[in-house]
Design a protein around this motif. Structure first.
Motif, PDB file in Angstrom:
ATOM      1  N   VAL A 123       0.860  -1.183   0.000  1.00  0.00           N
ATOM      2  CA  VAL A 123       0.000   0.000   0.000  1.00  0.00           C
ATOM      3  C   VAL A 123       0.892   1.228   0.000  1.00  0.00           C
ATOM      4  CG1 VAL A 123      -1.816   1.261   1.225  1.00  0.00           C
ATOM      5  CG2 VAL A 123      -1.732  -1.229   1.378  1.00  0.00           C
ATOM      6  N   ASP A 124       0.564   2.179  -0.858  1.00  0.00           N
ATOM      7  CA  ASP A 124       1.257   3.468  -0.918  1.00  0.00           C
ATOM      8  C   ASP A 124       0.252   4.529  -0.500  1.00  0.00           C
ATOM      9  OD1 ASP A 124       2.798   5.716  -1.455  1.00  0.00           O
ATOM     10  OD2 ASP A 124       2.876   5.391  -3.624  1.00  0.00           O
ATOM     11  N   LEU A 125       0.411   5.056   0.712  1.00  0.00           N
ATOM     12  CA  LEU A 125      -0.474   6.101   1.226  1.00  0.00           C
ATOM     13  C   LEU A 125       0.079   7.466   0.843  1.00  0.00           C
ATOM     14  CD1 LEU A 125      -1.060   4.650   4.814  1.00  0.00           C
ATOM     15  CD2 LEU A 125      -2.529   4.387   2.802  1.00  0.00           C
ATOM     16  N   CYS A 126      -0.808   8.426   0.626  1.00  0.00           N
ATOM     17  CA  CYS A 126      -0.409   9.777   0.193  1.00  0.00           C
ATOM     18  C   CYS A 126       0.437   9.648  -1.068  1.00  0.00           C
ATOM     19  CB  CYS A 126       0.341  10.512   1.292  1.00  0.00           C
ATOM     20  SG  CYS A 126      -0.563  10.616   2.844  1.00  0.00           S
ATOM     21  N   ALA A 127      -0.085   8.916  -2.030  1.00  0.00           N
ATOM     22  CA  ALA A 127       0.686   8.439  -3.173  1.00  0.00           C
ATOM     23  C   ALA A 127       0.993   9.468  -4.256  1.00  0.00           C
ATOM     24  CB  ALA A 127      -0.044   7.255  -3.815  1.00  0.00           C
ATOM     25  N   ALA A 128       0.150  10.475  -4.433  1.00  0.00           N
ATOM     26  CA  ALA A 128       0.365  11.418  -5.544  1.00  0.00           C
ATOM     27  C   ALA A 128       1.705  12.125  -5.407  1.00  0.00           C
ATOM     28  CB  ALA A 128      -0.776  12.435  -5.597  1.00  0.00           C
ATOM     29  N   PRO A 129       2.416  12.295  -6.476  1.00  0.00           N
ATOM     30  CA  PRO A 129       2.064  12.070  -7.878  1.00  0.00           C
ATOM     31  C   PRO A 129       2.271  10.635  -8.359  1.00  0.00           C
ATOM     32  CG  PRO A 129       4.234  13.065  -7.796  1.00  0.00           C
ATOM     33  CD  PRO A 129       3.731  12.972  -6.362  1.00  0.00           C
ATOM     34  N   GLY A 130       2.800   9.768  -7.507  1.00  0.00           N
ATOM     35  CA  GLY A 130       2.876   8.357  -7.859  1.00  0.00           C
ATOM     36  C   GLY A 130       4.252   7.771  -8.047  1.00  0.00           C
ATOM     37  N   SER A 131       5.293   8.494  -7.686  1.00  0.00           N
ATOM     38  CA  SER A 131       6.643   7.950  -7.915  1.00  0.00           C
ATOM     39  C   SER A 131       6.918   6.730  -7.039  1.00  0.00           C
ATOM     40  CB  SER A 131       7.711   9.014  -7.706  1.00  0.00           C
ATOM     41  OG  SER A 131       7.724   9.483  -6.385  1.00  0.00           O
ATOM     42  N   TRP A 132       6.416   6.715  -5.805  1.00  0.00           N
ATOM     43  CA  TRP A 132       6.643   5.539  -4.962  1.00  0.00           C
ATOM     44  C   TRP A 132       5.836   4.352  -5.488  1.00  0.00           C
ATOM     45  CZ3 TRP A 132       7.653   6.217   0.936  1.00  0.00           C
ATOM     46  CH2 TRP A 132       8.802   6.995   1.124  1.00  0.00           C
ATOM     47  N   SER A 133       4.645   4.600  -6.003  1.00  0.00           N
ATOM     48  CA  SER A 133       3.862   3.524  -6.616  1.00  0.00           C
ATOM     49  C   SER A 133       4.584   2.984  -7.850  1.00  0.00           C
ATOM     50  CB  SER A 133       2.474   4.022  -7.001  1.00  0.00           C
ATOM     51  OG  SER A 133       1.722   4.352  -5.853  1.00  0.00           O
ATOM     52  N   GLN A 134       5.228   3.871  -8.609  1.00  0.00           N
ATOM     53  CA  GLN A 134       6.038   3.442  -9.753  1.00  0.00           C
ATOM     54  C   GLN A 134       7.153   2.512  -9.302  1.00  0.00           C
ATOM     55  OE1 GLN A 134       7.164   7.362 -11.416  1.00  0.00           O
ATOM     56  NE2 GLN A 134       6.773   6.403 -13.390  1.00  0.00           N
ATOM     57  N   VAL A 135       7.846   2.897  -8.239  1.00  0.00           N
ATOM     58  CA  VAL A 135       8.942   2.076  -7.713  1.00  0.00           C
ATOM     59  C   VAL A 135       8.396   0.712  -7.303  1.00  0.00           C
ATOM     60  CG1 VAL A 135      10.597   1.800  -5.824  1.00  0.00           C
ATOM     61  CG2 VAL A 135      10.374   4.015  -6.966  1.00  0.00           C
ATOM     62  N   LEU A 136       7.301   0.706  -6.560  1.00  0.00           N
ATOM     63  CA  LEU A 136       6.708  -0.564  -6.129  1.00  0.00           C
ATOM     64  C   LEU A 136       6.351  -1.431  -7.327  1.00  0.00           C
ATOM     65  CD1 LEU A 136       4.400   0.742  -3.260  1.00  0.00           C
ATOM     66  CD2 LEU A 136       6.438  -0.706  -2.996  1.00  0.00           C
TER      67      LEU A 136
END
Length: 130
Positions: free
Chosen positions: A46-59
């Motif tokens: 789970v990526d909380l406070c995700a915007a703009p999404g770079s951590w979600s990209q890494v995941l």
């Protein structure tokens, strides 16, 4: 307000753009993984406070290895702001402090607990103390 010229000279800002990351903060999570092996054995993140999404990209890149259909891997990104879609990432536009948002996240994991929760959020400077 636009980015200052100082931001554009920053090596991580330029490197993020060159490597296709949404923000330079991707390098923080990559460094944490390198040092602590955060992603080892992770199937549900789970990526909380995700915007703009770079951590979600890494995941997505680390856990899926570029395979959007990776078996068993689920990544849920949550933010108040809408984000551009990311391959293999389920996005929820919601408030992380609301129980309904927590239930929505849990629903995507079909009763299984998350293996990893990351958050690169900071409180809004306009929030009043209660």
């Amino acid at each position: 307000m636009g980015r200052s010229s100082k931001d554009k000279r920053d090596i991580y800002y330029r490197l993020a753009k060159e490597e296709g990351w949404r923000a330079r903060s991707a390098f923080k999570l990559l460094q944490l993984d390198e040092e602590y092996r955060l992603f080892q054995g992770v199937q549900r993140a789970v990526d909380l406070c995700a915007a703009p999404g770079s951590w979600s990209q890494v995941l997505s890149r680390k856990l899926r290895g570029g395979d959007e259909q990776s078996r068993g891997v689920k990544i849920v990104a949550v933010d108040l702001q809408a984000m551009a879609p990311l391959p293999g990432v389920i996005q929820i536009q919601g408030d992380i402090t609301k129980v309904s948002t927590a239930h929505e996240i849990i629903g995507h994991f079909e009763g299984q607990p998350a293996d990893l929760v990351v958050c690169d959020g900071a409180p809004d400077g306009n929030v009043e103390n209660s």
